[in-house]
Write a protein that holds these residues in place. Structure first.
Motif, short mmCIF file in Angstrom:
data_model
loop_
_atom_site.label_atom_id
_atom_site.label_comp_id
_atom_site.label_asym_id
_atom_site.label_seq_id
_atom_site.Cartn_x
_atom_site.Cartn_y
_atom_site.Cartn_z
N SER A 25 144.58 -12.35 21.40
CA SER A 25 143.81 -11.12 21.75
C SER A 25 142.46 -11.78 22.57
CB SER A 25 143.49 -10.52 21.01
OG SER A 25 142.58 -11.01 19.86
N VAL A 26 142.10 -11.05 23.50
CA VAL A 26 140.59 -11.42 24.27
C VAL A 26 140.04 -10.20 24.43
CG1 VAL A 26 142.02 -11.47 26.54
CG2 VAL A 26 139.77 -12.52 26.33
N ILE A 53 141.99 -18.75 31.13
CA ILE A 53 142.00 -19.05 29.74
C ILE A 53 143.11 -19.75 29.46
CG2 ILE A 53 142.20 -18.24 27.32
CD1 ILE A 53 140.64 -15.88 28.49
N ASP A 54 143.35 -21.12 29.24
CA ASP A 54 144.46 -21.64 29.05
C ASP A 54 145.25 -21.63 27.71
OD1 ASP A 54 144.41 -23.21 31.39
OD2 ASP A 54 143.21 -24.90 30.52
N LEU A 55 146.46 -21.34 27.72
CA LEU A 55 147.27 -20.91 26.37
C LEU A 55 148.24 -22.18 26.45
CD1 LEU A 55 147.74 -17.17 26.88
CD2 LEU A 55 145.95 -18.15 25.67
N GLU A 56 148.57 -22.33 24.99
CA GLU A 56 149.54 -23.39 24.84
C GLU A 56 150.64 -22.85 23.76
OE1 GLU A 56 151.70 -26.79 25.41
OE2 GLU A 56 149.58 -26.38 26.28
N LEU A 57 151.88 -22.55 24.16
CA LEU A 57 152.89 -21.74 23.31
C LEU A 57 153.79 -22.96 22.84
CD1 LEU A 57 151.52 -19.41 24.86
CD2 LEU A 57 154.15 -18.30 25.03
N GLN A 99 135.18 -12.15 22.79
CA GLN A 99 135.93 -12.54 21.64
C GLN A 99 137.14 -12.99 22.03
OE1 GLN A 99 135.99 -9.73 18.52
NE2 GLN A 99 138.35 -10.33 17.86
N LEU A 100 137.80 -14.26 21.33
CA LEU A 100 139.04 -14.90 22.07
C LEU A 100 139.75 -15.48 20.77
CD1 LEU A 100 140.36 -15.83 24.62
CD2 LEU A 100 139.10 -18.03 24.17
N SER A 101 140.92 -15.16 20.36
CA SER A 101 141.65 -15.80 19.31
C SER A 101 142.03 -17.15 19.89
CB SER A 101 142.81 -14.57 18.98
OG SER A 101 143.71 -14.82 20.04
N SER A 102 143.02 -17.64 18.72
CA SER A 102 143.39 -19.17 19.07
C SER A 102 144.22 -19.13 20.40
CB SER A 102 143.95 -19.66 17.76
OG SER A 102 144.63 -20.95 18.31
N THR A 103 143.90 -20.30 21.08
CA THR A 103 144.71 -20.28 22.37
C THR A 103 145.90 -21.44 22.07
OG1 THR A 103 143.24 -22.13 23.10
CG2 THR A 103 142.91 -19.78 23.86
N THR A 104 146.09 -21.73 21.04
CA THR A 104 147.22 -22.77 20.70
C THR A 104 148.08 -22.00 19.47
OG1 THR A 104 146.05 -24.71 20.76
CG2 THR A 104 147.80 -24.76 19.60
N ILE A 105 149.19 -21.60 20.20
CA ILE A 105 149.98 -20.32 19.59
C ILE A 105 151.62 -20.91 19.18
CG2 ILE A 105 150.64 -17.96 19.71
CD1 ILE A 105 148.66 -18.06 22.02
#
Length: 249
Positions: A135-136, A243-247, A116-122
């Protein structure tokens, strides 16, 4: 190389009860990467001396092998980068130096399954006092645990002007995660922009490597885990999820 952020976390204090010398070997093999940072030293009661001129060879299950070159004093690597580590495979390390011969085997963990993976654009609210934003969850497998590393991929990152203390990721995840997932808060971060969350799957028998820091006298483990036949130290492996995250502002 990627894993040697994690290698900076490792600290081993090796002592012997007498002046008898032993060969010390430590190595972490990372799935998808060439062999790097195999440390070789001779240790005695008087200290630890890095070894130059050792013969260090790594074998896979098919009997193929690579002889590692000395990158710096006492540190050996596959400088050509052709012998790439595979998940789920068994490897054998052999080290010869003068009259010493040491060997060890390890199996590289397989990649953790992300369930499970929530949105990675935050979007980030700099006025927040600390809210969960990501969350992951992953499959929990017996005898495995996970080390988390957060990388900022911006050349000139823009700091998030939180009104409260922030940048807590390093302290929150300075030890392995034994649960089957994590929830990150906005205040775990320091900068806007692109980040990479790296989740290293490791053998739980070696998570003690991450429970102490250099200079933290209260948490030093004498000797650390050992599986070197004919010497002291350890050989272990890790597998990586990224996992790539964009803040966003």
């Amino acid at each position: 190389m990627r894993f040697f952020v994690i290698a900076l976390i490792l600290f081993v204090s090796c002592e012997k009860a007498n002046d008898e010398q032993s060969l010390f070997v430590q190595a972490v093999l990372i799935e998808g990467e060439a062999v790097s940072g195999v440390q070789v030293a001779v240790i005695s009661e008087s200290g630890q001396v890095p070894v130059s001129g050792a013969t260090v060879r790594l074998f896979n299950e098919a009997g193929e092998s690579v002889q590692l070159s000395e990158a710096t004093a006492g540190s050996y690597a596959d400088l050509d980068g052709n012998f790439v580590i595979s998940a789920g495979a068994r490897y054998r390390l052999e080290v010869t130096y003068d009259s010493f011969f040491a060997s060890a085997e390890t199996v590289i963990p397989v990649q953790t399954s992300i369930d499970q993976l929530s949105s990675t654009t935050i979007p980030i609210d700099s006025g927040s006092s600390g809210q969960p934003i990501f969350s992951v969850l992953w499959s929990n497998e017996e005898d495995l645990t996970h080390v988390l590393v957060l990388r900022v991929n911006e050349e000139t990152p823009l700091e998030i002007p939180f009104d409260v203390n922030s940048g807590f990721f390093a302290s929150q995840y300075s030890v392995p995660v034994t649960s089957n997932g994590v929830t990150l808060f906005d205040t775990d971060f320091t900068y806007y922009g692109n980040h990479t969350l790296e989740i290293y799957t490791i053998d739980a028998a070696y998570d003690a490597l991450y429970f102490y820091q250099p200079g933290d006298a209260g948490n030093i483990i004498d000797g650390g885990p050992e599986n070197i036949d004919g010497g002291v130290g350890y050989l272990t492996g890790a597998c990586l999820n990224s996992i790539d995250l964009e803040l966003l502002q």
